[in-house]
Every structure is written in C-alpha cells, then in structure tokens.
Design an enzyme around this catalytic site. Sequence first.
Site, PDB file in Angstrom:
ATOM      1  NE  ARG A  30     -52.593  66.039  84.203  1.00 24.41           N
ATOM      2  CZ  ARG A  30     -53.582  65.270  84.039  1.00 24.41           C
ATOM      3  NH1 ARG A  30     -53.921  64.775  82.735  1.00 24.41           N
ATOM      4  NH2 ARG A  30     -54.596  65.161  84.935  1.00 24.41           N
ATOM      5  CG  ASP A  31     -46.693  63.991  76.128  1.00 27.29           C
ATOM      6  OD1 ASP A  31     -45.806  65.190  75.894  1.00 27.29           O
ATOM      7  OD2 ASP A  31     -46.627  63.050  75.338  1.00 27.29           O
ATOM      8  CB  ILE A  32     -43.192  67.072  79.602  1.00 31.01           C
ATOM      9  CG1 ILE A  32     -42.368  66.321  78.151  1.00 31.01           C
ATOM     10  CG2 ILE A  32     -43.205  66.308  80.727  1.00 31.01           C
ATOM     11  CD1 ILE A  32     -40.867  66.584  78.210  1.00 31.01           C
ATOM     12  CG  ASN A  88     -46.780  57.352  67.733  1.00 35.97           C
ATOM     13  OD1 ASN A  88     -47.620  57.282  66.926  1.00 35.97           O
ATOM     14  ND2 ASN A  88     -46.523  58.353  68.497  1.00 35.97           N
ATOM     15  CB  VAL A  97     -39.486  57.185  74.700  1.00 37.38           C
ATOM     16  CG1 VAL A  97     -38.883  56.386  76.022  1.00 37.38           C
ATOM     17  CG2 VAL A  97     -39.291  58.823  74.955  1.00 37.38           C
ATOM     18  CG  HIS A 101     -44.871  55.627  74.947  1.00 41.10           C
ATOM     19  ND1 HIS A 101     -43.641  55.112  74.381  1.00 41.10           N
ATOM     20  CD2 HIS A 101     -45.286  56.756  74.080  1.00 41.10           C
ATOM     21  CE1 HIS A 101     -43.495  55.941  73.524  1.00 41.10           C
ATOM     22  NE2 HIS A 101     -44.246  57.188  73.177  1.00 41.10           N
ATOM     23  CG  HIS A 103     -49.324  58.792  72.985  1.00 45.91           C
ATOM     24  ND1 HIS A 103     -48.712  60.063  73.244  1.00 45.91           N
ATOM     25  CD2 HIS A 103     -48.266  58.134  72.189  1.00 45.91           C
ATOM     26  CE1 HIS A 103     -47.193  60.106  72.631  1.00 45.91           C
ATOM     27  NE2 HIS A 103     -47.143  58.735  72.104  1.00 45.91           N
TER      28      HIS A 103
END
Length: 117
Positions: A30-32, A88, A97, A101, A103
């Site tokens: 999960r994204d923070i 991205n 980052v 990755h 999303h």
Amino acid sequence: MDNNCLFCRIVAGEIPATVVHETDTTLAFRDIDPKAAVHVLVIPKAHHADVVALAQDDPAGSAALLAACAAVAEGEGLRADGFRVLFNTGGYAGQEVFHVHAHVLGGEPLGPMLAIR
C-alpha cells in the site's frame, strides 16, 4: 540491491510496508500517501531505475510485474468497476523513487487521466 533505494530497502525488510501481494520476483504494498481509495505500488524485487530499464534489461520481469498488477487488481476487487495502472518515468512525469514501480489505483471514480492545461 541499491542500499540508497527506498524500495530496495523495503524488499530487504529494512523498512516496513503493508504487503498485499508477493511473488518470487515482485512485491506489492500500500502507498503511504494514497491518491485513491485503493493505491498499491507494485515493484520488481530487482532494482531497475524505471520501466524503460526494466523492459530493456528484463522483459520477463516486465511480464511478471504486469501479472502482479493484475493479481493486485483482482485481490483488491477492482476488476468489476475498473482500475488504472500507472508508471511515472523521469522527473517530468513525477517519478520520485527511481526504482520502477506501478501504481494500481481504483476503488472509486478516478476522473481524467491528466489535468486540463
């Protein structure tokens, strides 16, 4: 592993994350700072700076990453209403980052893909 890479450190277990899916080669958590009701990051465990590097260096890893995105969408119940998978790449795209990755976003209407200029 890149010791300065946040996501490599998550893979190594040095930084905690809420894991929702894992394979031998991928990790999803999960994204923070979620941007949707469901916002999960899906990464290869091996370090690649961005999606272009992954595609060039490890085509099978690219396929594994997309399969993991599909598994996350299924596991999060997003298939029926739809979801978005977003990469991205580079500063102009907002990559923060530099470990590739995806999303996986959904759980609510997401609106237009880009802001109107």
